[in-house]
Design an enzyme around this catalytic site. Structure first.
Site, PDB file in Angstrom:
ATOM      1  CB  SER A 144      -4.449  -5.261   6.799  1.00  0.00           C
ATOM      2  OG  SER A 144      -3.049  -5.446   6.941  1.00  0.00           O
ATOM      3  CE1 TYR A 157      -5.196 -10.485   6.915  1.00  0.00           C
ATOM      4  CE2 TYR A 157      -3.268  -9.206   6.259  1.00  0.00           C
ATOM      5  CZ  TYR A 157      -4.374  -9.374   7.068  1.00  0.00           C
ATOM      6  OH  TYR A 157      -4.675  -8.435   8.034  1.00  0.00           O
TER       7      TYR A 157
END
Length: 256
Positions: A144, A157
């Site tokens: 990401s 995350y």
């Protein structure tokens, strides 16, 4: 062009969104596909049919990759389906939106076990297979932009993706002698089911678009194209890298 002729690819978390797009892209270029998700539903059935219509084979293996033994079994079972495994695409992942001071241990464990621990042992199982059979292998991890930039209220995350960044760099060196390549793809804001609430909130969406030089969300197919490149022999001299698919977001980022 069939860049994946006679190749077999396992794509985790491939029922929808980016994972499904990756499976379809590689199948369109000749690969037989092992699909994966926590359950087989109409989305998985539809994908199998789409891949079969391309003249390729597709099998769906149910597994929750947050559980270490499950992901090891998944890789080993994937090898058994078509007798080989050439490509591992680690797409499955989860995120939880919470203030840092409100995150529970259970939520933290779910994110880290899915995004980092399960992936770690899945790569290990794949590497062991490649080493035992003296066959080359290719791993593409779905990271990401948040392996690089902040994302307030998503601390676990971000930690998982930051860990993945370093894991990939480390394994690129450690596995290179065995002809195993490993790279990350880091999507930015992509129009997927996980971002439906963002796309439905015009004000929030406009704030995101302000940070993207290209002024638009990406499509799952944009990510799948880069995954296919890295998984193919076109990228035979690429390992340990992260490729950002973000419309320019990462180095143009300002928290709103």
């Amino acid at each position: 062009m069939e860049r994946f002729k006679d190749k077999v690819a396992l794509v985790t978390g491939s029922s929808q969104g980016i994972g499904a797009a990756c499976a379809l892209r590689m199948a369109s270029e000749g690969a037989d596909i092992i699909l994966n998700g926590r359950t087989l539903d109409e989305r998985g059935e539809k994908l199998i049919n789409q891949i079969n219509e391309m003249g390729r084979k597709a099998t769906f293996l149910v597994a929750d990759i947050s559980l270490t033994q499950n992901v090891i079994n998944l890789v080993n079972d994937a090898v058994k389906v078509y007798g080989k495994l050439d490509i591992l695409v680690n797409n499955a992942g989860v995120e939880k939106n919470h203030n840092f001071w409100e995150v529970t241990e259970e939520e933290y464990d779910l994110v880290m076990d899915t995004n980092l621990k399960g992936l770690f042992f899945g790569i290990q199982a794949f590497a062991k297979y490649c080493m035992d059979h003296k066959t080359p292998g290719t791993v593409v991890n779905m990271s990401s932009v948040h392996e690089e930039i902040i994302f307030p209220h998503f601390a676990a995350y971000c930690a998982s993706k930051g860990g993945l960044k370093m894991l990939t760099r480390n394994l690129a060196t450690e596995l290179a002698p065995f002809n195993i390549r490993i790279n990350n793809v880091a999507p930015g804001a992509i129009a997927t089911p996980i971002n439906k609430s963002l796309m439905d909130n015009k004000e929030q969406l406009n704030n995101v678009l302000k940070n993207i030089p290209m002024k638009k969300l990406g499509a799952p197919e944009d990510v799948a194209a880069v995954v296919a490149f890295l998984a193919s022999d076109d990228a035979r001299y690429v390992t340990g890298s992260t490729y950002f698919v973000d419309g320019g977001l990462t180095y143009h980022y300002e928290e709103q």
